[in-house]
Design a protein around this motif. Structure first.
Motif, mmCIF file in Angstrom:
data_model
loop_
_atom_site.group_PDB
_atom_site.id
_atom_site.type_symbol
_atom_site.label_atom_id
_atom_site.label_comp_id
_atom_site.label_asym_id
_atom_site.label_seq_id
_atom_site.Cartn_x
_atom_site.Cartn_y
_atom_site.Cartn_z
ATOM 1 N N VAL A 23 -10.224 9.248 -6.093
ATOM 2 C CA VAL A 23 -8.976 8.723 -5.514
ATOM 3 C C VAL A 23 -8.155 8.011 -6.591
ATOM 4 O O VAL A 23 -6.931 8.140 -6.635
ATOM 5 C CB VAL A 23 -9.279 7.797 -4.312
ATOM 6 N N LEU A 24 -8.822 7.288 -7.485
ATOM 7 C CA LEU A 24 -8.105 6.651 -8.600
ATOM 8 C C LEU A 24 -7.452 7.698 -9.501
ATOM 9 O O LEU A 24 -6.356 7.481 -10.025
ATOM 10 C CB LEU A 24 -9.055 5.770 -9.422
ATOM 11 N N GLN A 25 -8.105 8.817 -9.693
ATOM 12 C CA GLN A 25 -7.561 9.886 -10.541
ATOM 13 C C GLN A 25 -6.300 10.504 -9.939
ATOM 14 O O GLN A 25 -5.488 11.083 -10.660
ATOM 15 C CB GLN A 25 -8.614 10.969 -10.783
ATOM 16 N N GLU A 26 -6.117 10.371 -8.623
ATOM 17 C CA GLU A 26 -4.922 10.898 -7.968
ATOM 18 C C GLU A 26 -3.678 10.075 -8.291
ATOM 19 O O GLU A 26 -2.559 10.575 -8.164
ATOM 20 C CB GLU A 26 -5.118 10.913 -6.436
ATOM 21 N N LEU A 27 -3.878 8.824 -8.704
ATOM 22 C CA LEU A 27 -2.745 7.948 -9.021
ATOM 23 C C LEU A 27 -2.085 8.386 -10.334
ATOM 24 O O LEU A 27 -2.763 8.910 -11.228
ATOM 25 C CB LEU A 27 -3.227 6.495 -9.176
ATOM 26 N N PRO A 28 -0.781 8.099 -10.467
ATOM 27 C CA PRO A 28 -0.155 8.322 -11.776
ATOM 28 C C PRO A 28 -0.866 7.464 -12.827
ATOM 29 O O PRO A 28 -1.345 6.366 -12.529
ATOM 30 C CB PRO A 28 1.287 7.862 -11.562
ATOM 31 N N GLU A 29 -0.930 7.959 -14.046
ATOM 32 C CA GLU A 29 -1.698 7.278 -15.100
ATOM 33 C C GLU A 29 -1.275 5.823 -15.288
ATOM 34 O O GLU A 29 -2.117 4.939 -15.396
ATOM 35 C CB GLU A 29 -1.558 8.043 -16.420
ATOM 36 N N ARG A 30 0.012 5.570 -15.340
ATOM 37 C CA ARG A 30 0.506 4.209 -15.558
ATOM 38 C C ARG A 30 0.091 3.298 -14.406
ATOM 39 O O ARG A 30 -0.370 2.178 -14.630
ATOM 40 C CB ARG A 30 2.028 4.237 -15.700
ATOM 41 N N ILE A 75 0.858 -2.315 -8.565
ATOM 42 C CA ILE A 75 -0.432 -2.710 -7.978
ATOM 43 C C ILE A 75 -0.415 -2.472 -6.473
ATOM 44 O O ILE A 75 -1.379 -1.947 -5.901
ATOM 45 C CB ILE A 75 -0.771 -4.176 -8.324
ATOM 46 N N ALA A 76 0.674 -2.835 -5.819
ATOM 47 C CA ALA A 76 0.801 -2.611 -4.375
ATOM 48 C C ALA A 76 0.721 -1.117 -4.062
ATOM 49 O O ALA A 76 0.083 -0.708 -3.080
ATOM 50 C CB ALA A 76 2.103 -3.210 -3.854
ATOM 51 N N LYS A 77 1.345 -0.305 -4.887
ATOM 52 C CA LYS A 77 1.313 1.143 -4.697
ATOM 53 C C LYS A 77 -0.121 1.666 -4.813
ATOM 54 O O LYS A 77 -0.570 2.478 -3.994
ATOM 55 C CB LYS A 77 2.208 1.802 -5.760
ATOM 56 N N ALA A 78 -0.873 1.170 -5.807
ATOM 57 C CA ALA A 78 -2.254 1.605 -6.013
ATOM 58 C C ALA A 78 -3.147 1.157 -4.850
ATOM 59 O O ALA A 78 -3.951 1.951 -4.338
ATOM 60 C CB ALA A 78 -2.791 1.051 -7.337
ATOM 61 N N ALA A 127 -6.358 2.349 -0.092
ATOM 62 C CA ALA A 127 -6.693 2.013 1.288
ATOM 63 C C ALA A 127 -6.523 3.223 2.195
ATOM 64 O O ALA A 127 -7.369 3.510 3.049
ATOM 65 C CB ALA A 127 -5.831 0.855 1.778
ATOM 66 N N ARG A 128 -5.430 3.925 2.002
ATOM 67 C CA ARG A 128 -5.138 5.100 2.818
ATOM 68 C C ARG A 128 -6.170 6.203 2.606
ATOM 69 O O ARG A 128 -6.708 6.772 3.542
ATOM 70 C CB ARG A 128 -3.710 5.589 2.513
ATOM 71 N N ARG A 129 -6.499 6.491 1.359
ATOM 72 C CA ARG A 129 -7.400 7.602 1.038
ATOM 73 C C ARG A 129 -8.880 7.280 1.280
ATOM 74 O O ARG A 129 -9.628 8.153 1.650
ATOM 75 C CB ARG A 129 -7.205 8.027 -0.425
ATOM 76 N N MET A 130 -9.255 6.026 1.083
ATOM 77 C CA MET A 130 -10.671 5.654 1.271
ATOM 78 C C MET A 130 -10.999 5.506 2.754
ATOM 79 O O MET A 130 -12.162 5.579 3.132
ATOM 80 C CB MET A 130 -11.006 4.359 0.524
#
Length: 177
Positions: free
Chosen positions: A124-131, A164-167, A172-175
């Protein structure tokens, strides 16, 4: 007068029969404290407190009734303990036993489940944009403040907060699924 004898430290006076009398009353004191406190864990400590008080008494006068003196001292020890316990609010303290706070077993099933959850979190972390991912990891795992992250990545503190809020929202949504 011989000088060598005056420089010698004086020997303690010979022990009276009181010490022997005290030892004879130890079982009775243990029974007394066990009955009064209903707590065998502290009985020996209370008996020791009585012995110390009696042996440390300032006067060397002979005690007429050693048994009465000993049990009067025992009553005083209990009263002093009750005062200390009241100040420390001992009755309000809860003991930490395994029954109240059981230790969870580290069973093979739990280990497998935890490993699967960690792998899922990484995915799920890998789905986030790198920055966004880097900012989130700096905050949560490196423990950096928003200002420190801002200085490292060249983004405003407000921008850091939004990333941070976006991450967190994404995790929360994906987990939850």
């Amino acid at each position: 007068m011989d000088r060598s004898s005056s420089s010698q430290p004086k020997a303690a006076p010979p022990a009276s029969g009181l010490t022997h009398d005290l030892i004879a009353f130890t079982p009775a004191l243990r029974t007394y404290f066990a009955r009064k406190t209903r707590n065998m864990n502290i009985v020996d400590d209370l008996v020791q407190d009585v012995m110390v008080r009696v042996l440390a008494r300032r006067t060397q006068d002979e005690i007429e009734n050693p048994q009465a003196y000993l049990f009067r001292t025992a009553a005083n020890v209990l009263r002093d303990k009750a005062r200390r316990d009241m100040v420390r609010k001992v009755e309000q303290q809860k003991s930490l036993t395994e029954f109240d706070h059981p230790v969870e077993e580290c069973s093979p099933d739990r280990v497998i489940f935890a490993r699967e959850e960690i792998a899922r979190l990484i995915a799920v972390l890998q789905e986030l944009p790198e920055r966004t991912r880097d900012i989130f990891l700096m905050k949560r795992f490196d423990g950096l403040s928003h200002a420190e992250i801002s200085a490292r990545v060249g983004l405003s503190v407000s921008g850091i907060e939004k990333q941070i809020a976006k991450a967190v929202s994404h995790l929360a949504r994906r987990m939850a699924k």
